[in-house]
Design an enzyme around this catalytic site. Sequence first.
Site, PDB file in Angstrom:
ATOM      1  N   GLY A   1       0.747  -1.269   0.192  1.00  0.00           N
ATOM      2  CA  GLY A   1       0.071  -0.067  -0.029  1.00  0.00           C
ATOM      3  C   GLY A   1       0.785   1.258  -0.117  1.00  0.00           C
ATOM      4  O   GLY A   1       2.078   1.058   0.372  1.00  0.00           O
TER       5      GLY A   1
ATOM      6  N   GLN B   1       3.680   9.739   0.544  1.00  0.00           N
ATOM      7  CA  GLN B   1       4.638   9.043   0.583  1.00  0.00           C
ATOM      8  C   GLN B   1       5.154   9.319  -0.965  1.00  0.00           C
ATOM      9  O   GLN B   1       6.278   9.069  -1.270  1.00  0.00           O
ATOM     10  CB  GLN B   1       4.491   7.750   0.667  1.00  0.00           C
ATOM     11  CG  GLN B   1       4.456   6.944   2.067  1.00  0.00           C
ATOM     12  CD  GLN B   1       4.404   5.587   2.220  1.00  0.00           C
ATOM     13  OE1 GLN B   1       3.175   5.118   2.042  1.00  0.00           O
ATOM     14  NE2 GLN B   1       5.428   5.124   2.350  1.00  0.00           N
TER      15      GLN B   1
ATOM     16  N   CYS C   1       8.026  -0.756   5.746  1.00  0.00           N
ATOM     17  CA  CYS C   1       7.563   0.800   5.085  1.00  0.00           C
ATOM     18  C   CYS C   1       8.277   1.193   3.928  1.00  0.00           C
ATOM     19  O   CYS C   1       9.561   1.224   4.068  1.00  0.00           O
ATOM     20  CB  CYS C   1       7.167   1.769   5.980  1.00  0.00           C
ATOM     21  SG  CYS C   1       6.627   3.224   5.532  1.00  0.00           S
ATOM     22  N   LEU C   2       7.653   1.303   2.678  1.00  0.00           N
ATOM     23  CA  LEU C   2       8.208   2.101   1.527  1.00  0.00           C
ATOM     24  C   LEU C   2       9.051   3.170   1.911  1.00  0.00           C
ATOM     25  O   LEU C   2      10.046   3.548   1.229  1.00  0.00           O
ATOM     26  CB  LEU C   2       7.412   2.284   0.527  1.00  0.00           C
ATOM     27  CG  LEU C   2       6.509   0.941  -0.014  1.00  0.00           C
ATOM     28  CD1 LEU C   2       5.769   1.403  -1.192  1.00  0.00           C
ATOM     29  CD2 LEU C   2       7.429  -0.160  -0.238  1.00  0.00           C
TER      30      LEU C   2
ATOM     31  N   HIS D   1      -1.607   0.683   8.683  1.00  0.00           N
ATOM     32  CA  HIS D   1      -0.441   1.404   8.514  1.00  0.00           C
ATOM     33  C   HIS D   1      -0.773   2.618   7.715  1.00  0.00           C
ATOM     34  O   HIS D   1      -0.277   3.684   7.847  1.00  0.00           O
ATOM     35  CB  HIS D   1       0.267   0.379   7.762  1.00  0.00           C
ATOM     36  CG  HIS D   1       1.583   0.809   7.292  1.00  0.00           C
ATOM     37  ND1 HIS D   1       2.767   0.399   7.908  1.00  0.00           N
ATOM     38  CD2 HIS D   1       2.066   1.626   6.326  1.00  0.00           C
ATOM     39  CE1 HIS D   1       3.758   0.766   7.320  1.00  0.00           C
ATOM     40  NE2 HIS D   1       3.386   1.637   6.166  1.00  0.00           N
ATOM     41  N   GLU D   2      -1.373   2.361   6.505  1.00  0.00           N
ATOM     42  CA  GLU D   2      -1.828   3.532   5.570  1.00  0.00           C
ATOM     43  C   GLU D   2      -2.582   4.762   6.304  1.00  0.00           C
ATOM     44  O   GLU D   2      -2.133   5.912   5.922  1.00  0.00           O
ATOM     45  CB  GLU D   2      -2.342   3.106   4.289  1.00  0.00           C
ATOM     46  CG  GLU D   2      -1.687   2.015   3.551  1.00  0.00           C
ATOM     47  CD  GLU D   2      -0.401   2.379   3.125  1.00  0.00           C
ATOM     48  OE1 GLU D   2       0.274   3.643   3.224  1.00  0.00           O
ATOM     49  OE2 GLU D   2       0.534   1.491   3.243  1.00  0.00           O
TER      50      GLU D   2
ATOM     51  N   HIS E   1      -0.353   6.843   8.193  1.00  0.00           N
ATOM     52  CA  HIS E   1       0.665   7.643   7.437  1.00  0.00           C
ATOM     53  C   HIS E   1      -0.086   9.131   7.145  1.00  0.00           C
ATOM     54  O   HIS E   1       0.727  10.195   7.406  1.00  0.00           O
ATOM     55  CB  HIS E   1       0.837   7.128   5.857  1.00  0.00           C
ATOM     56  CG  HIS E   1       1.967   6.384   5.819  1.00  0.00           C
ATOM     57  ND1 HIS E   1       3.114   6.947   6.139  1.00  0.00           N
ATOM     58  CD2 HIS E   1       2.403   5.059   5.316  1.00  0.00           C
ATOM     59  CE1 HIS E   1       4.102   6.021   5.699  1.00  0.00           C
ATOM     60  NE2 HIS E   1       3.701   4.982   5.423  1.00  0.00           N
TER      61      HIS E   1
END
Length: 223
Positions: free
Chosen positions: A80, A85, A131-132, A173-174, A177
Amino acid sequence: MATEFGDTVPDRRVRVQGEPVASWPRVTAEVERGAVRRITVVGEEVLGRRCREVTEFGTAGLARLIDDMFATNHAAAGAGLAANQVDVDLQVFVWDITDDWGVRHVGHIVNPVLDEVSADDRQLVEEPEGCLSVPGPYRVVPRLDRAVVRGRDKDGNPLVIDGRGYFARCLQHETDHLHGRLYLDRLVRRERKTALREMRDAADEVFARRAAAAKRLGKEPVA
């Protein structure tokens, strides 16, 4: 094994925007249309503040952002991706993830809000999470094993997404963010410092891998 453009996932083990579909391309139309953008990294200011609500729906700009987020997530082999991001201060995230039961979930949501899930229908699970925007390290993070998120799609239609297991973790998680919070913020200071050190050691290799994946898609990363 490489997957060619146009390959699909058979049967109804795919849910798009929360609804079952007969099949869906491995490389989605959004990925094909979208540009691969640079992914922001922990320490950048946009990742540390609450994102703004989207107030205009059905616009070309919002559709283009979502396409770019899908393309960027795909090239980075992510589950995701949130808008901040890709350095955009808006409450939007996308996902393309296969859950613990082999069901693929694909979609996007705008202005998401997590519901309170009944204590009888949830438990806290501690599993590794990455995480990216923290390229490289994974750490064990407690998350609820069920999450329900409400928001709208890019055209303003109401949307409710119910996730369990790994997909529930992704939704939480998203959403974090979009509130300016990374999984690192859920760690004790010592563990966070160790993860950041591992990130510095791994980052160049991760960035090279993402760039190579973008080129295989026929795309050049956009700064």
